[in-house]
Design a protein around this motif. Structure first.
Motif, PDB file in Angstrom:
ATOM      1  N   THR A 252       0.963  -1.425   0.179  1.00 40.00           N
ATOM      2  CA  THR A 252      -0.103  -0.208   0.142  1.00 40.00           C
ATOM      3  C   THR A 252       0.740   1.259   0.370  1.00 40.00           C
ATOM      4  OG1 THR A 252      -2.143  -0.928   1.092  1.00 40.00           O
ATOM      5  CG2 THR A 252      -1.424   0.781   1.111  1.00 40.00           C
ATOM      6  N   ASP A 253       1.350   2.028  -0.575  1.00 37.56           N
ATOM      7  CA  ASP A 253       1.080   3.828  -0.943  1.00 37.56           C
ATOM      8  C   ASP A 253       0.514   3.974   0.164  1.00 37.56           C
ATOM      9  OD1 ASP A 253       2.510   5.719  -1.761  1.00 37.56           O
ATOM     10  OD2 ASP A 253       1.844   6.049  -3.553  1.00 37.56           O
ATOM     11  N   ILE A 254       1.878   4.801   1.179  1.00 37.21           N
ATOM     12  CA  ILE A 254       1.352   5.730   1.976  1.00 37.21           C
ATOM     13  C   ILE A 254       1.711   7.228   2.159  1.00 37.21           C
ATOM     14  CG2 ILE A 254       0.800   3.631   3.899  1.00 37.21           C
ATOM     15  CD1 ILE A 254       3.500   4.361   5.493  1.00 37.21           C
ATOM     16  N   SER A 255       2.245   7.246   0.830  1.00 39.62           N
ATOM     17  CA  SER A 255       3.313   8.709   0.518  1.00 39.62           C
ATOM     18  C   SER A 255       2.270   9.936   0.699  1.00 39.62           C
ATOM     19  CB  SER A 255       4.317   8.584  -0.428  1.00 39.62           C
ATOM     20  OG  SER A 255       3.315   8.361  -1.979  1.00 39.62           O
ATOM     21  N   ALA A 256       1.672   9.763   0.390  1.00 37.66           N
ATOM     22  CA  ALA A 256       0.467  10.668   0.920  1.00 37.66           C
ATOM     23  C   ALA A 256       0.449  11.677   1.960  1.00 37.66           C
ATOM     24  CB  ALA A 256      -1.286  11.282   0.610  1.00 37.66           C
ATOM     25  N   SER A 257       0.567  10.555   2.519  1.00 34.12           N
ATOM     26  CA  SER A 257       0.500  11.197   4.691  1.00 34.12           C
ATOM     27  C   SER A 257       0.993  12.362   4.574  1.00 34.12           C
ATOM     28  CB  SER A 257       0.348   9.710   5.918  1.00 34.12           C
ATOM     29  OG  SER A 257       0.526  10.272   6.592  1.00 34.12           O
ATOM     30  N   ALA A 258       0.830  13.281   5.539  1.00 35.31           N
ATOM     31  CA  ALA A 258       1.804  14.524   5.774  1.00 35.31           C
ATOM     32  C   ALA A 258       2.772  14.017   7.188  1.00 35.31           C
ATOM     33  CB  ALA A 258       1.468  15.294   7.056  1.00 35.31           C
ATOM     34  N   ASN A 259       2.645  12.484   7.484  1.00 40.21           N
ATOM     35  CA  ASN A 259       3.228  12.378   8.512  1.00 40.21           C
ATOM     36  C   ASN A 259       3.438  10.499   8.976  1.00 40.21           C
ATOM     37  OD1 ASN A 259       5.268  11.501  11.406  1.00 40.21           O
ATOM     38  ND2 ASN A 259       4.832  12.867  12.028  1.00 40.21           N
ATOM     39  N   ARG A 260       4.450   9.688   8.117  1.00 42.70           N
ATOM     40  CA  ARG A 260       3.662   8.007   8.183  1.00 42.70           C
ATOM     41  C   ARG A 260       4.832   7.595   9.501  1.00 42.70           C
ATOM     42  NH1 ARG A 260       5.472  11.721   3.053  1.00 42.70           N
ATOM     43  NH2 ARG A 260       6.993   9.862   3.069  1.00 42.70           N
ATOM     44  N   ALA A 261       5.044   8.172  10.259  1.00 44.10           N
ATOM     45  CA  ALA A 261       5.359   7.655  11.276  1.00 44.10           C
ATOM     46  C   ALA A 261       4.840   6.439  12.350  1.00 44.10           C
ATOM     47  CB  ALA A 261       6.223   8.309  12.225  1.00 44.10           C
ATOM     48  N   MET A 262       4.502   5.805  12.541  1.00 38.78           N
ATOM     49  CA  MET A 262       3.683   4.898  13.807  1.00 38.78           C
ATOM     50  C   MET A 262       3.530   6.050  14.642  1.00 38.78           C
ATOM     51  SD  MET A 262       5.010   1.331  15.301  1.00 38.78           S
ATOM     52  CE  MET A 262       5.386   0.110  13.784  1.00 38.78           C
ATOM     53  N   ILE A 263       1.964   5.715  14.867  1.00 40.95           N
ATOM     54  CA  ILE A 263       1.278   6.966  15.666  1.00 40.95           C
ATOM     55  C   ILE A 263       2.243   6.454  17.473  1.00 40.95           C
ATOM     56  CG2 ILE A 263      -0.855   6.363  16.391  1.00 40.95           C
ATOM     57  CD1 ILE A 263      -2.155   9.025  16.725  1.00 40.95           C
ATOM     58  N   ASN A 264       2.138   6.871  18.507  1.00 42.51           N
ATOM     59  CA  ASN A 264       2.651   6.616  19.317  1.00 42.51           C
ATOM     60  C   ASN A 264       0.876   7.095  20.553  1.00 42.51           C
ATOM     61  OD1 ASN A 264       3.319   6.738  22.162  1.00 42.51           O
ATOM     62  ND2 ASN A 264       5.478   8.024  22.111  1.00 42.51           N
ATOM     63  N   PRO A 265       0.774   6.163  21.031  1.00 39.82           N
ATOM     64  CA  PRO A 265      -1.067   6.059  21.354  1.00 39.82           C
ATOM     65  C   PRO A 265      -0.878   7.521  23.201  1.00 39.82           C
ATOM     66  CG  PRO A 265      -0.272   4.157  21.869  1.00 39.82           C
ATOM     67  CD  PRO A 265       0.567   4.434  20.736  1.00 39.82           C
ATOM     68  N   GLY A 266      -0.321   7.630  23.194  1.00 34.85           N
ATOM     69  CA  GLY A 266       0.396   8.460  24.677  1.00 34.85           C
ATOM     70  C   GLY A 266       0.578   7.586  25.829  1.00 34.85           C
ATOM     71  N   VAL A 267      -0.727   7.748  26.787  1.00 37.05           N
ATOM     72  CA  VAL A 267      -0.743   6.959  28.018  1.00 37.05           C
ATOM     73  C   VAL A 267      -2.110   6.978  28.217  1.00 37.05           C
ATOM     74  CG1 VAL A 267       1.420   8.076  28.950  1.00 37.05           C
ATOM     75  CG2 VAL A 267      -1.160   9.370  29.337  1.00 37.05           C
ATOM     76  N   ASP A 268      -2.528   5.533  29.201  1.00 40.71           N
ATOM     77  CA  ASP A 268      -3.743   5.271  29.042  1.00 40.71           C
ATOM     78  C   ASP A 268      -4.117   6.237  30.852  1.00 40.71           C
ATOM     79  OD1 ASP A 268      -2.761   4.609  32.022  1.00 40.71           O
ATOM     80  OD2 ASP A 268      -2.341   2.178  31.647  1.00 40.71           O
ATOM     81  N   VAL A 269      -5.503   6.107  31.630  1.00 39.36           N
ATOM     82  CA  VAL A 269      -5.899   6.756  32.585  1.00 39.36           C
ATOM     83  C   VAL A 269      -5.373   6.429  33.910  1.00 39.36           C
ATOM     84  CG1 VAL A 269      -7.187   4.896  33.829  1.00 39.36           C
ATOM     85  CG2 VAL A 269      -7.634   6.650  34.364  1.00 39.36           C
ATOM     86  N   GLY A 271      -2.013   7.124  33.595  1.00 36.01           N
ATOM     87  CA  GLY A 271      -0.366   8.012  33.005  1.00 36.01           C
ATOM     88  C   GLY A 271       0.659   7.162  32.891  1.00 36.01           C
ATOM     89  N   ASP A 272       0.529   6.123  32.701  1.00 38.35           N
ATOM     90  CA  ASP A 272       1.286   4.758  31.846  1.00 38.35           C
ATOM     91  C   ASP A 272       1.499   4.824  30.575  1.00 38.35           C
ATOM     92  OD1 ASP A 272       2.295   3.935  34.661  1.00 38.35           O
ATOM     93  OD2 ASP A 272       1.101   2.653  34.838  1.00 38.35           O
ATOM     94  N   SER A 273       2.302   4.759  30.003  1.00 38.60           N
ATOM     95  CA  SER A 273       2.709   4.279  28.655  1.00 38.60           C
ATOM     96  C   SER A 273       1.515   3.078  27.997  1.00 38.60           C
ATOM     97  CB  SER A 273       3.561   4.403  27.786  1.00 38.60           C
ATOM     98  OG  SER A 273       5.049   3.572  28.401  1.00 38.60           O
ATOM     99  N   TRP A 274       0.873   3.050  26.940  1.00 38.09           N
ATOM    100  CA  TRP A 274       0.009   1.651  25.958  1.00 38.09           C
ATOM    101  C   TRP A 274       1.122   0.801  25.883  1.00 38.09           C
ATOM    102  CZ3 TRP A 274      -5.333   1.519  26.932  1.00 38.09           C
ATOM    103  CH2 TRP A 274      -5.565   2.743  26.886  1.00 38.09           C
ATOM    104  N   GLY A 275       0.781  -0.549  26.458  1.00 40.61           N
ATOM    105  CA  GLY A 275       1.087  -1.206  25.768  1.00 40.61           C
ATOM    106  C   GLY A 275       1.653  -1.737  24.171  1.00 40.61           C
ATOM    107  N   SER A 286     -12.277   3.340  25.718  1.00 45.93           N
ATOM    108  CA  SER A 286     -11.604   3.371  27.315  1.00 45.93           C
ATOM    109  C   SER A 286     -10.228   3.673  27.446  1.00 45.93           C
ATOM    110  CB  SER A 286     -12.280   2.176  27.962  1.00 45.93           C
ATOM    111  OG  SER A 286     -11.852   1.899  29.682  1.00 45.93           O
ATOM    112  N   ASP A 287     -10.320   4.512  28.159  1.00 41.06           N
ATOM    113  CA  ASP A 287      -8.956   4.694  28.652  1.00 41.06           C
ATOM    114  C   ASP A 287      -8.199   3.650  29.624  1.00 41.06           C
ATOM    115  OD1 ASP A 287      -8.435   6.807  26.770  1.00 41.06           O
ATOM    116  OD2 ASP A 287      -9.073   8.508  28.597  1.00 41.06           O
ATOM    117  N   ASN A 288      -9.025   2.969  30.381  1.00 42.88           N
ATOM    118  CA  ASN A 288      -8.701   1.856  31.488  1.00 42.88           C
ATOM    119  C   ASN A 288      -7.820   0.801  30.212  1.00 42.88           C
ATOM    120  OD1 ASN A 288      -8.364   0.008  32.872  1.00 42.88           O
ATOM    121  ND2 ASN A 288     -10.303   0.661  34.219  1.00 42.88           N
ATOM    122  N   PRO A 289      -6.240   0.504  30.825  1.00 44.43           N
ATOM    123  CA  PRO A 289      -5.840  -0.732  30.347  1.00 44.43           C
ATOM    124  C   PRO A 289      -6.738  -1.918  29.951  1.00 44.43           C
ATOM    125  CG  PRO A 289      -5.119   0.179  31.818  1.00 44.43           C
ATOM    126  CD  PRO A 289      -5.481   1.695  31.506  1.00 44.43           C
TER     127      PRO A 289
END
Length: 542
Positions: A252-269, A271-275, A286-289
């Motif tokens: 699949t061609d993904i070059s049209a996206s402005a940022n093709r890096a994997m997204i970092n999903p941030g943290v859960d409820v 405050g821990d990084s998602w696994g 839900s923000d509960n892991p």
């Protein structure tokens, strides 16, 4: 010296080699393994059939029971399981292959769901990674590999996933990553998608990208899957253990996206990084892991590896070890090209690289390189049986004397003198050796790359045989007795693609002196090495 036009004429369309032919060297990729779960035990305890992966009592605290799945990359991204019951994984001796072919490591164990609710996952807050924390990993280029065997067809089944939500503005429940078997017919495809494997990830711009295998899985059969992204194209590869090896099944061609890096999903409820997960997926807001778990894999999972570049298929875990190996003496700098396979290999191109873009490199020596051109290996015309540089009536006399008796009139490297060789003599009668009739060194050869091409011919190495190419490794760069950073590729005659070769650092051998052809033939036994010492080679100035 060969240039870009002649290289194209030879049919080897490889971007790196075209760059070499033009006299420049492109910046190399430096692959690092970010996480690698082999399921072979924790280095202290060897699994037994039915032993559980170390449990966490419902993700409340790591327990002493079970064997943790260590991250053999050294980064410390340990895998745990939910509990030692129907929510856990067990070690099993069912494996796709008993050796990981790329590394030669033994492969004795996989994991299997114990019940209908398996859940194994990273938990960095407990494992405290000492290197790259995979839960914060957001690469632009990457490879994720896994070997899987489903015991149950139908349904959504994720074998590698990443937890999180709110990563896509149009679908809040979508998780950031799925490597899964599809459980429904998807829109915009020309086939029924149930039981087809799909790779899908959401990039840093919030855009999901997917590639799906057009053929469904079968139950109780092992598959090796690899997904890669080079920042422009998402690719899916499959080896279904039918002897064909890894094949690209979707892209699949993904070059049209402005940022093709994997997204970092941030943290859960909390405050821990998602696994990351092995054996289940996630979908929900839900923000509960501990919530929204699903898409559980029923079957076996083995050899899961994350890398930070888009690996070539020749680098995948279950790609057989290379048939041609560069043997490098790290004390003397002597280098040889060796056939480690059980069959003769006929090659017409090779390149050795020592990149220096971000550290020690440039460890090749043009002055110490005793190239195939220097040695006049297979140089000249095939029907120049007396080695005078041209084909004439004297060569016909050699052919007549050798006909049916020996290989002195062998022009096609089949080990005998017969009518086929006479036809070659007829075709070459009156010719003298010219450009392309011997190995030619690349105009771009330097301390970072050495390359040679045989445009109109080739050289054949018998099983176990080698050709020494002098002191081509400069031991002063990395220090005498230290391994270097060399890579090796070669071209098999008739195949336009380059093959990846191995590099083996040794402390004794190979010898620098190049034996006469008769010695090579004796070393090869019954196999044929086409290394006639004919005229026509052009030696470089050192």
């Amino acid at each position: 010296m060969f240039g870009q036009r002649r290289y194209l004429k030879a049919g080897r369309i490889a971007a790196a080699s075209l760059t070499i032919a033009a006299g420049a060297v492109a910046a190399p990729l430096h692959a690092a393994t970010v996480a690698y779960w082999r399921f072979e035990g924790d280095g202290v305890t060897t699994p037994t059939d039915g032993a559980f992966v170390r449990d966490t009592n419902g993700r409340t605290a790591v327990q002493p029971d079970g064997i943790p799945v260590i991250d053999v990359s050294g980064n410390g991204n340990t895998l745990y399981t939910w509990d030692n019951n129907a929510t856990g994984h067990q070690y099993r001796p069912n494996v796709p292959q008993t050796t990981v072919l790329q590394s030669g490591l033994p492969n004795n164990w996989s994991i299997q769901n114990n019940g209908g609710f398996p859940a194994s996952f990273t938990w960095s807050q407990q494992s405290n990674p000492s290197g790259i924390n995979v839960q914060n990993w957001a690469p632009t280029t990457w490879t994720i590999e896994a070997s899987v065997n489903t015991t149950t067809l139908g349904g959504w089944r994720t074998f590698v996933g990443r937890d999180g939500n709110d990563v896509n503005p149009n679908e809040a429940g979508l998780a950031p990553f799925y490597f899964q078997k599809v459980g429904a017919d998807l829109p915009d495809t020309a086939f029924n998608d149930i039981d087809h494997v799909r790779i899908q990830f959401v990039d840093a711009a919030g855009i999901p990208h997917a590639a799906i295998d057009p053929n469904p899985m079968s139950a109780n059969q092992w598959y090796h899957y690899s997904a890669t992204s080079d920042g422009n194209t998402l690719k899916l590869f499959k080896d279904q253990l039918d002897g064909a090896g890894y094949q690209m099944v979707a892209s699949t061609d993904i070059s049209a996206s402005a940022n093709r890096a994997m997204i970092n999903p941030g943290v859960d409820v909390n405050g821990d990084s998602w696994g990351w997960t092995v054996g289940r997926g996630r979908y929900g807001t839900s923000d509960n892991p501990n919530d929204n778990h699903g898409d559980r894999w029923l079957g076996y999972i083995d050899e899961v590896r994350f890398s930070d570049v888009a690996l070539a298929p020749t680098q995948f875990l279950f790609k057989p070890q290379p048939n041609m190996v560069l043997t490098v003496n790290k004390n003397t700098g002597a280098v040889a090209i060796k056939n480690t396979s059980a069959s003769p290999i006929t090659f017409d191109y090779y390149q050795i690289e020592s990149p220096d873009a971000d550290g020690p490199g440039g460890a090749l020596s043009v002055a110490g390189w005793n190239s195939l051109n220097d040695q006049n290996i297979d140089g000249g015309l095939a029907a120049d049986f007396n080695g005078v540089g041209g084909v004439n009536a004297a060569d016909l006399a050699v052919w007549k004397a050798a006909y049916g008796a020996n290989a002195n009139g062998d022009a096609n490297n089949d080990g005998k003198t017969d009518g086929a060789d006479f036809l070659v003599w007829q075709q070459q009668f009156g010719q003298t050796a010219g450009e392309g009739d011997s190995w030619d060194e690349s105009a771009g050869s330097s301390n970072t790359i050495l390359a040679e091409l045989f445009l109109n011919g080739s050289t054949t190495l018998a099983p176990g045989a080698q050709i020494n190419i002098g002191n081509a490794f400069n031991t002063a760069i990395f220090g005498a007795g230290q391994n270097g950073n060399l890579t090796f590729k070669y071209g098999v005659k008739g195949d336009p693609a380059l093959s990846g070769g191995g590099v083996n650092y040794v402390t004794t051998g190979p010898i620098v002196a190049v034996p006469e052809p008769s010695s090579l033939l004796l070393a090869a036994g019954a196999g044929v090495i086409a290394c006639g010492m004919r005229t026509g080679g052009r030696r470089k100035s050192h």
